[in-house]
Design an enzyme around this catalytic site. Structure first.
Site, PDB file in Angstrom:
ATOM      1  N   GLY A  76      57.939 -14.674  11.018  1.00  9.86           N
ATOM      2  CA  GLY A  76      56.544 -14.686  10.865  1.00  9.86           C
ATOM      3  C   GLY A  76      56.005 -15.764  10.011  1.00  9.86           C
ATOM      4  O   GLY A  76      56.751 -15.744   8.838  1.00  9.86           O
TER       5      GLY A  76
ATOM      6  N   ARG B 136      63.287 -24.251  10.618  1.00  9.49           N
ATOM      7  CA  ARG B 136      62.320 -23.941  11.809  1.00  9.49           C
ATOM      8  C   ARG B 136      60.949 -25.302  11.509  1.00  9.49           C
ATOM      9  O   ARG B 136      60.593 -25.161  10.486  1.00  9.49           O
ATOM     10  CB  ARG B 136      61.725 -22.606  11.839  1.00  9.49           C
ATOM     11  CG  ARG B 136      62.786 -21.688  11.999  1.00  9.49           C
ATOM     12  CD  ARG B 136      62.460 -20.220  12.527  1.00  9.49           C
ATOM     13  NE  ARG B 136      62.030 -20.185  13.748  1.00  9.49           N
ATOM     14  CZ  ARG B 136      61.253 -18.879  14.052  1.00  9.49           C
ATOM     15  NH1 ARG B 136      60.588 -18.246  13.360  1.00  9.49           N
ATOM     16  NH2 ARG B 136      60.605 -19.064  15.586  1.00  9.49           N
TER      17      ARG B 136
ATOM     18  N   GLN C  37      59.490  -9.310  20.082  1.00  9.65           N
ATOM     19  CA  GLN C  37      58.763  -9.124  18.838  1.00  9.65           C
ATOM     20  C   GLN C  37      57.802  -8.116  19.161  1.00  9.65           C
ATOM     21  O   GLN C  37      57.267  -7.162  18.175  1.00  9.65           O
ATOM     22  CB  GLN C  37      58.284 -10.470  18.203  1.00  9.65           C
ATOM     23  CG  GLN C  37      59.188 -11.497  17.575  1.00  9.65           C
ATOM     24  CD  GLN C  37      59.591 -12.473  18.643  1.00  9.65           C
ATOM     25  OE1 GLN C  37      59.516 -12.217  19.588  1.00  9.65           O
ATOM     26  NE2 GLN C  37      60.008 -13.587  18.157  1.00  9.65           N
TER      27      GLN C  37
ATOM     28  N   ASP D  81      50.911 -19.849  14.002  1.00  8.89           N
ATOM     29  CA  ASP D  81      52.031 -20.569  13.094  1.00  8.89           C
ATOM     30  C   ASP D  81      51.587 -21.987  12.551  1.00  8.89           C
ATOM     31  O   ASP D  81      52.105 -22.336  11.378  1.00  8.89           O
ATOM     32  CB  ASP D  81      53.269 -20.939  13.993  1.00  8.89           C
ATOM     33  CG  ASP D  81      54.082 -19.542  14.076  1.00  8.89           C
ATOM     34  OD1 ASP D  81      53.711 -18.801  15.182  1.00  8.89           O
ATOM     35  OD2 ASP D  81      54.961 -19.269  13.314  1.00  8.89           O
TER      36      ASP D  81
ATOM     37  N   ASN E 139      51.257 -20.794  18.502  1.00 11.59           N
ATOM     38  CA  ASN E 139      51.828 -19.315  18.164  1.00 11.59           C
ATOM     39  C   ASN E 139      52.619 -19.109  19.150  1.00 11.59           C
ATOM     40  O   ASN E 139      52.957 -19.681  19.961  1.00 11.59           O
ATOM     41  CB  ASN E 139      50.496 -18.546  18.116  1.00 11.59           C
ATOM     42  CG  ASN E 139      51.175 -17.057  17.758  1.00 11.59           C
ATOM     43  OD1 ASN E 139      51.370 -17.097  16.707  1.00 11.59           O
ATOM     44  ND2 ASN E 139      50.594 -15.909  18.379  1.00 11.59           N
TER      45      ASN E 139
HETATM   46  O1  MRU Z   1      59.427 -16.797  16.163  1.00 11.49           O
HETATM   47  P1  MRU Z   1      58.428 -15.845  15.482  1.00 11.49           P
HETATM   48  O2  MRU Z   1      58.784 -14.389  15.675  1.00 11.49           O
HETATM   49  O3  MRU Z   1      58.433 -16.214  13.953  1.00 11.49           O
HETATM   50  O4  MRU Z   1      57.153 -16.084  15.790  1.00 11.49           O
HETATM   51  C1  MRU Z   1      56.085 -15.322  15.060  1.00 11.49           C
HETATM   52  C2  MRU Z   1      54.620 -15.659  15.559  1.00 11.49           C
HETATM   53  O5  MRU Z   1      54.426 -16.361  16.640  1.00 11.49           O
HETATM   54  C3  MRU Z   1      53.672 -15.022  14.901  1.00 11.49           C
HETATM   55  O6  MRU Z   1      52.390 -14.661  15.586  1.00 11.49           O
HETATM   56  C4  MRU Z   1      52.999 -15.908  13.659  1.00 11.49           C
HETATM   57  O7  MRU Z   1      54.094 -16.360  13.015  1.00 11.49           O
HETATM   58  C5  MRU Z   1      52.086 -15.262  12.920  1.00 11.49           C
HETATM   59  S1  MRU Z   1      52.647 -14.056  11.671  1.00 11.49           S
HETATM   60  C6  MRU Z   1      51.475 -13.339  10.735  1.00 11.49           C
END
Ligand code: MRU
Length: 349
Positions: A51, A92, A199, A240, A250
């Site tokens: 996140g 990342r 998720q 993101d 995202n």
């Molecule tokens: O790969 P992830 O689980 O880190 O991806 C997360 C997302 O895409 C969320 O929607 C984003 O980080 C916003 S979290 C408030």
């Protein structure tokens, strides 16, 4: 409401980082204790912490912990601090909050080139704490702005997880419903399971159930029928990285939700703190999309691999939603409307 607020924190003696291992949820509530930069890198890369805002908070405290073991002498300390920040930043590429938080920590060091390294430690701790505290305030404000759009009984579809564990508290995309539930408001949320790492199934539905919110878990390919049935009045997702023109990266599949929402005439909103807006990235085409291990598609979660051995896979972790599909971008400062090149710029004036 059972709300986790200790998912990224310092150990009691402040020499380690303690995180809730999000890979093990919802069945197992396990904490990882991290002391080395390699384990911290791995925690981000493997999504033990995930996140965008939570990764930023993690990075701030990680740099404070790691700084305690760096050389005392200043030029050496500075060099190692920058090198470590670059190393964590390479874990990342898509969420801007990681580099944003690391830059804040590096600036603390650069702003005072002469004091002994030991004198910087309390300032680094304060900066990491400020990143956390600011996120709590931002998520609360985002939740209030999002809630102002909703009427009781509305159905909201969300994708991936942008809840409390992806941030500090409340979350972004599901923050309005969590805040609303605390005020006795009633909503119905549809949570896309969010292949391949689930998720939505593992985290969003768990957080919403914990908050006493009516949540229905659906497979990603069921969003269309749920919209067609008239059950969805809004789509809310996190982000993101928001480019200067409003194009938004995202979780993979978000752009598909936005395209469906346009087809059915459902408003599609992005919710995120202004720390996720990156005016240095002109458009979505400039956002680096992380590609992940094909085995996440081929075999993860299954008792046995369910695809032919060696089958070619394409596993992008994110996609970019075109700004034209976005009804509004909700930050702590309010709701930005098109044209985003102007409304997003105003956030920083
Ligand atoms: O790969 P992830 O689980 O880190 O991806 C997360 C997302 O895409 C969320 O929607 C984003 O980080 C916003 S979290 C408030």
């Amino acid at each position: 409401m059972r709300n986790i607020v200790d998912h990224v924190r310092l150990s009691a003696d402040e020499t380690k980082l303690v995180i809730l291992d999000q890979r093990r949820l919802p069945l197992h509530r396990e904490y990882l204790v991290l002391a080395t930069k390699e384990r911290m890198y791995d925690a981000i890369k493997s999504l033990a912490v995930r996140g965008a805002p939570a990764i930023g908070i993690f990075a701030g405290f990680a740099m404070y912990v790691l700084a305690q073991r760096m050389p005392e002498a200043r030029p050496e300390f500075d060099a190692q601090f920058r090198e470590t920040a670059d190393y964590l930043n390479s874990s990342r590429p898509t969420a801007v909050n990681l580099s944003w938080a690391l830059r804040r920590m590096v600036r603390v060091v650069e702003s005072d080139p002469t004091s002994p390294a030991a004198a910087l430690l309390p300032r680094l701790r304060d900066e990491a704490q400020a990143i956390l505290d600011e996120d709590i305030a931002m998520c609360r404000a985002i939740s209030e702005h999002g809630l102002s759009l909703l009427r009781d009984g509305d159905g909201i579809l969300t994708h991936c997880n942008a809840g409390p564990i992806a941030t500090s508290r409340y979350g972004t995309a599901i923050g309005p419903m969590i805040l609303g539930a605390q005020q006795g408001r009633k909503f119905r949320v549809f949570s896309d399971e969010t292949r391949p790492l689930l998720q939505g199934a593992r985290l969003t539905s768990w957080e919403l159930m914990n908050a006493g919110i009516d949540v229905t878990l659906i497979c990603d390919n069921m969003a269309s029928i749920v919209m067609k049935n008239g059950w969805v009045q809004y789509c809310f997702t996190g982000c993101d990285r928001v480019a200067a023109n409003g194009d938004t990266a995202n979780k993979i599949g978000t752009s598909g939700v936005a395209i469906l929402a346009k087809h059915y005439g459902i408003p599609f909103y992005i919710l995120g703190p202004s720390s996720t807006v990156d005016l240095n990235t002109p458009t979505g085409a400039d956002i680096v999309i992380e590609e992940r291990d094909p085995n996440e598609i081929r075999e993860k979660w299954y008792a046995e691999p369910m695809a032919p051995e060696g089958v070619k896979c394409y596993n992008p972790a994110f996609d970019v939603t075109d700004h034209e599909l976005i009804s509004g971008i909700i930050t702590e400062k309010g709701i930005c409307r098109p044209p985003y090149t102007e409304s997003l710029k105003k956030l920083f004036e």
